[in-house]
Design an enzyme around this catalytic site. Structure first.
Site, PDB file in Angstrom:
ATOM      1  N   PHE A 103      -5.606  -6.342  -7.478  1.00 16.46           N
ATOM      2  CA  PHE A 103      -5.939  -6.003  -6.089  1.00 16.46           C
ATOM      3  C   PHE A 103      -5.586  -4.561  -5.743  1.00 16.46           C
ATOM      4  CE2 PHE A 103      -1.469  -6.985  -5.381  1.00 16.46           C
ATOM      5  CZ  PHE A 103      -1.102  -6.246  -4.270  1.00 16.46           C
ATOM      6  N   LYS A 104      -4.687  -3.962  -6.515  1.00 15.81           N
ATOM      7  CA  LYS A 104      -4.287  -2.585  -6.233  1.00 15.81           C
ATOM      8  C   LYS A 104      -5.461  -1.617  -6.339  1.00 15.81           C
ATOM      9  CE  LYS A 104      -0.127  -4.335  -6.204  1.00 15.81           C
ATOM     10  NZ  LYS A 104       1.063  -3.881  -6.901  1.00 15.81           N
ATOM     11  N   ASP A 105      -6.511  -1.999  -7.092  1.00 16.84           N
ATOM     12  CA  ASP A 105      -7.677  -1.118  -7.244  1.00 16.84           C
ATOM     13  C   ASP A 105      -8.339  -0.805  -5.902  1.00 16.84           C
ATOM     14  OD1 ASP A 105      -7.628  -0.808 -10.043  1.00 16.84           O
ATOM     15  OD2 ASP A 105      -8.659  -2.717 -10.337  1.00 16.84           O
TER      16      ASP A 105
ATOM     17  N   LEU B 201      -6.222   2.014  -4.654  1.00 11.33           N
ATOM     18  CA  LEU B 201      -5.946   3.127  -5.555  1.00 11.33           C
ATOM     19  C   LEU B 201      -7.191   3.762  -6.150  1.00 11.33           C
ATOM     20  CD1 LEU B 201      -2.655   1.772  -7.062  1.00 11.33           C
ATOM     21  CD2 LEU B 201      -2.950   3.879  -5.776  1.00 11.33           C
TER      22      LEU B 201
ATOM     23  N   THR C 199       0.461  -1.915  -9.883  1.00 12.32           N
ATOM     24  CA  THR C 199       0.268  -0.626  -9.230  1.00 12.32           C
ATOM     25  C   THR C 199       0.161   0.499 -10.251  1.00 12.32           C
ATOM     26  OG1 THR C 199       1.291  -1.167  -7.109  1.00 12.32           O
ATOM     27  CG2 THR C 199       1.388   1.119  -7.783  1.00 12.32           C
TER      28      THR C 199
END
Length: 494
Positions: free
Chosen positions: A110-112, A115, A145
């Site tokens: 989900f960090k994509d 980021l 992350t």
């Protein structure tokens, strides 16, 4: 005009671009704006729109000093062909509930969502030093992350990135994702300690005035963060809550104005804080449910009002949630305490000096009107991976399984429909998933991926399967007190 200041004082007056570039306030607090919620998002206007258009509508409110052309450029570059689903964060039925997939980006986590766009934001934050000044991103990661930040910032002009991860405390796939990262401006290093040790030291590095002055003078480098302590990392996550709602209305699964509950696996409190921001911006959210693993410091806080990080640290099968200091809780406390920066400063001082703090009973009562909580132990996580596959033919990773367990343990609020946030691909944790499903998990992680794919008929993300043959570029390991020196070495090479 929207300005940003620290959660611990109101002396700063920064634009969103300045806050994104700076990352963390000088006093150690996190940047917030007192105008959050004054302008809301017209939810009805989002139904039927693309993710990119929803992102523009939401981010225009949250980052008003970005021009329309700037924002559309950032959004277009961040949410393009690197995603395997053109909805970016698709919502799918899961029995009587729904699951929102947040792992269709280039690193399968989900960090994509944040980021992929944060480096684009950074490129529009040219300071008074002009083009000569470079930004060094310094980030501690509990697993996901790090790779997402590396993928976003690798070879991005005018930037460098240094990522620290806790040695032996991320999954083998997560570690390979980081240590094989290409790019001339990247550095990756293991730390002897846990995530909280690394995260605390990163904050100290940001707060070391002499070190930062030396970097600026000798290397023309300023430090910033890609963790969700950076407001530019947090606000893109608000978008997918609106996207989920718009998708459900468009599909006829909910009526416009109907309230939803979101169940969120979280360790650092950033993912669920984004849901709270969405609620403040006008999204019909009845409840936000915090799902923790065995490191259930958030569960204890939300049930007792006492936050105590002085407790056993467990290394679990959901490593990205193995966190005892949930940094973004500070932002929620600021807004829930009616923007009482003095109280927040006192609480964070107590946490630093004594390892614990206690909020006033009235503040806890207010928090509990919005936030539910639950947690799952290792056996329950494994059982939920099997249950979700057996009941729905849907494979989930161990972090999502924490949320799946909590969602089914808690009574449904007045027939409110629930959306579970699926935070990572199960193929990032293939051994755990195979074991939970009763499959052969005796081989390598890559053999476990093949077993899982064959048994479930699901496709292995190529970027994960291809790690088997990728050359490892980074094998550095430092003690916690060696992290600052490592950052200095990386900055000197920019």
């Amino acid at each position: 005009m929207t300005t940003f200041h620290s959660t611990r004082s109101k002396t700063d007056s920064l634009t969103s671009k300045q806050a994104i570039r700076k990352g963390i306030a000088d006093d150690g607090g996190l940047f917030v704006t007192d105008s959050l919620g004054e302008t809301t998002v017209d939810v009805a206007s989002l139904v039927g729109k693309s993710y990119q258009d929803i992102a523009f509508a939401v981010l225009s409110v949250l980052l008003p000093d970005f021009g329309e052309d700037e924002l559309r450029e950032c959004i277009g570059a961040a949410y393009g062909e690197q995603w395997s689903d053109d909805r970016i964060t698709p919502v799918r039925p899961l029995g009587d509930d729904f699951v929102m997939e947040l792992f269709n980006g280039p690193t399968c986590a989900f960090k994509d969502v944040a980021l992929q766009i944060l480096p684009r934001f950074m490129s529009h934050t040219v300071s008074e030093h002009g083009d000569d000044e470079k930004i060094m991103i310094v980030t501690a990661t509990s697993g996901d992350t790090g790779k997402a930040a590396l993928a976003g910032f690798a070879d991005a002009p005018g930037t460098g990135i240094t990522v620290f991860y806790p040695e032996g405390r991320v999954s083998p796939v997560q570690q390979l994702q980081m240590t094989t990262q290409a790019g001339d401006n990247v550095g990756v290093c293991a730390v002897r300690g846990n995530f909280d040790d690394a995260q605390t030291q990163v904050k100290k590095i940001f707060g070391d005035a002499a070190f930062n002055a030396r970097l600026a003078q000798e290397d023309h480098v300023v430090l910033s963060s890609a963790n969700s302590i950076n407001v530019g990392r947090l606000v893109p996550q608000v978008v997918y809550y609106f996207s989920a709602y718009a998708q459900l209305v468009e599909a006829g699964d909910i009526e416009l104005g109907e309230q939803l509950e979101f169940v969120v696996p979280t360790g650092n409190f950033g993912d669920i804080l984004a849901g709270y921001y969405a609620k403040l911006l006008g999204l019909p959210v009845r409840k936000l449910t915090v799902a923790s693993d065995k490191n259930n410091v958030l569960f204890d806080f939300l049930t007792t009002g006492t936050y105590n990080r002085q407790r056993p640290f467990f290394q679990t099968i959901s490593p990205s949630m193995d966190i005892l200091i949930s940094s973004n809780l500070e932002r929620m406390l600021y807004y829930m305490s009616e923007k009482d920066s003095r109280l927040i400063s006192m609480l964070m001082t107590d946490l630093n000096d004594w390892g614990a703090y206690e909020v006033p009973p009235e503040l806890l009562r207010r928090i509990r009107t919005v936030f539910n909580t639950g947690w799952a132990d290792e056996d329950q996580v494994r059982a939920m991976i099997a249950d979700c596959w057996n009941e729905h033919g849907y494979v989930i990773d161990p972090h999502t399984a924490c949320g799946y367990f909590v969602m089914h343990e808690m009574p449904r609020e007045e027939n409110t429909k629930r959306v579970l946030l699926a935070t990572a691909s199960p193929y990032k944790f293939p051994r755990v998933v195979d074991e939970a499903l009763g499959l052969d998990a005796s081989g390598s992680d890559f053999e476990c991926m093949d077993v899982l794919s064959k048994a479930t008929g699901t496709a292995i993300p190529a970027m994960l399967r291809n790690l088997e043959d990728a050359p490892v570029r980074f094998d550095d390991v430092v003690d916690v007190d060696g992290m600052e020196s490592y950052v200095g070495d990386c900055a000197a090479r920019l």
